[in-house]
Design a protein around this motif. Structure first.
Motif, PDB file in Angstrom:
ATOM      1  N   GLN A  17      18.380  14.632  33.258  1.00  0.00           N
ATOM      2  CA  GLN A  17      18.450  13.452  32.392  1.00  0.00           C
ATOM      3  C   GLN A  17      19.318  13.717  31.165  1.00  0.00           C
ATOM      4  OE1 GLN A  17      14.250  12.755  31.812  1.00  0.00           O
ATOM      5  NE2 GLN A  17      14.225  11.095  33.327  1.00  0.00           N
ATOM      6  N   VAL A  18      19.213  14.902  30.603  1.00  0.00           N
ATOM      7  CA  VAL A  18      20.079  15.251  29.471  1.00  0.00           C
ATOM      8  C   VAL A  18      21.536  15.284  29.950  1.00  0.00           C
ATOM      9  CG1 VAL A  18      20.675  17.025  27.759  1.00  0.00           C
ATOM     10  CG2 VAL A  18      18.270  16.502  28.224  1.00  0.00           C
ATOM     11  N   CYS A  19      21.775  15.864  31.110  1.00  0.00           N
ATOM     12  CA  CYS A  19      23.140  15.923  31.660  1.00  0.00           C
ATOM     13  C   CYS A  19      23.701  14.537  31.965  1.00  0.00           C
ATOM     14  CB  CYS A  19      23.169  16.756  32.937  1.00  0.00           C
ATOM     15  SG  CYS A  19      22.981  18.526  32.664  1.00  0.00           S
ATOM     16  N   THR A  97      20.776  22.973  30.528  1.00  0.00           N
ATOM     17  CA  THR A  97      21.834  22.105  31.073  1.00  0.00           C
ATOM     18  C   THR A  97      23.059  22.930  31.446  1.00  0.00           C
ATOM     19  OG1 THR A  97      22.678  21.577  28.854  1.00  0.00           O
ATOM     20  CG2 THR A  97      21.067  20.047  29.835  1.00  0.00           C
ATOM     21  N   GLY A  98      23.355  23.961  30.662  1.00  0.00           N
ATOM     22  CA  GLY A  98      24.480  24.833  31.001  1.00  0.00           C
ATOM     23  C   GLY A  98      24.263  25.533  32.334  1.00  0.00           C
ATOM     24  N   VAL A 139      28.246  16.964  27.672  1.00  0.00           N
ATOM     25  CA  VAL A 139      26.814  17.277  27.574  1.00  0.00           C
ATOM     26  C   VAL A 139      26.540  18.107  26.318  1.00  0.00           C
ATOM     27  CG1 VAL A 139      24.891  18.534  28.653  1.00  0.00           C
ATOM     28  CG2 VAL A 139      26.349  17.044  30.041  1.00  0.00           C
ATOM     29  N   VAL A 140      27.380  19.088  26.043  1.00  0.00           N
ATOM     30  CA  VAL A 140      27.208  19.898  24.832  1.00  0.00           C
ATOM     31  C   VAL A 140      27.321  19.009  23.590  1.00  0.00           C
ATOM     32  CG1 VAL A 140      28.218  21.753  23.428  1.00  0.00           C
ATOM     33  CG2 VAL A 140      27.940  22.066  25.900  1.00  0.00           C
ATOM     34  N   ALA A 141      28.321  18.139  23.571  1.00  0.00           N
ATOM     35  CA  ALA A 141      28.490  17.221  22.433  1.00  0.00           C
ATOM     36  C   ALA A 141      27.269  16.310  22.292  1.00  0.00           C
ATOM     37  CB  ALA A 141      29.765  16.398  22.589  1.00  0.00           C
ATOM     38  N   ILE A 158      32.763  19.583  16.758  1.00  0.00           N
ATOM     39  CA  ILE A 158      31.971  20.815  16.770  1.00  0.00           C
ATOM     40  C   ILE A 158      31.971  21.432  18.167  1.00  0.00           C
ATOM     41  CG2 ILE A 158      29.612  21.731  16.576  1.00  0.00           C
ATOM     42  CD1 ILE A 158      29.243  19.763  14.208  1.00  0.00           C
ATOM     43  N   THR A 159      31.858  20.611  19.184  1.00  0.00           N
ATOM     44  CA  THR A 159      31.886  21.100  20.567  1.00  0.00           C
ATOM     45  C   THR A 159      33.221  21.759  20.877  1.00  0.00           C
ATOM     46  OG1 THR A 159      30.308  19.431  21.293  1.00  0.00           O
ATOM     47  CG2 THR A 159      31.703  20.418  23.000  1.00  0.00           C
TER      48      THR A 159
END
Length: 178
Positions: A17-19, A97-98, A139-141, A158-159
């Motif tokens: 879900q986060v991805c 997520t990574g 996803v990181v952002a 920042i990402t």
């Protein structure tokens, strides 16, 4: 044992879900066990992905450098923003997520290395590689945006800086090992 699997499936679904930008780091359970599991899994997946192009020794060192960067940058950014209490959930989200994206992309990277440079599949595989890379960056952002309470544009900056710094550190680490 069945309860354990049900919890793990629920957590993996939350990482998905986060991805898919349907959940934020705050939706990840705060758990030191989950944090440790996520970081170790991120490291192992990093070793496997790196081993596509490098020896086991170099892959281990590169994954260690990448994992250390993930922890240090996450902790540092949250400290600077005055939000250190979000560390556990944010790092769990970043590592989980990574690892998930790494597991999904691993076959794509393997296939990319096995395709002949001028075959018809090369363009399709290269497109898949680019999609995975950009998806990972988004996803990181997304995680930074919600964990740091910042605007999407700043999260993207920042990402980008984090990714470049991480690539430099890992590259320098690999060149020192090679």
């Amino acid at each position: 044992m069945t309860r354990y699997y049900a919890v793990m499936i629920k957590v993996i679904l939350r990482f998905f879900q986060v991805c898919l930008f349907q959940a934020s780091p705050a939706d990840i359970p705060a758990s030191s066990i989950l944090l440790n599991f996520s970081v170790v899994t991120y490291f192992i997946v990093g070793v496997l992905v790196s081993h596509i192009d490098h020896s086991w020794t170099i892959s281990l060192v590169a994954a260690l450098a990448d994992t250390a960067m993930l922890v240090i940058v996450t902790k540092g950014l949250l400290f600077i923003r005055g939000l250190p209490s979000r560390f556990e959930q944010t790092l769990t989200a970043m590592a989980g997520t990574g690892a998930l994206i790494g597991m999904i992309s691993w076959p794509v990277f393997v296939l990319f290395r096995q395709v002949e440079p001028h075959s018809q599949l090369t363009s399709i595989i290269l497109l898949l590689v680019l999609i995975v890379i950009f998806w990972s960056l988004f996803v990181v952002a997304h995680i930074f945006r919600y964990a740091l309470d910042i605007r999407p544009g700043l999260a993207a900056v920042i990402t980008t800086v984090y990714t470049i710094a991480s690539l430099i550190v890992v590259g320098l680490t690999i060149s020192g090992v090679a």
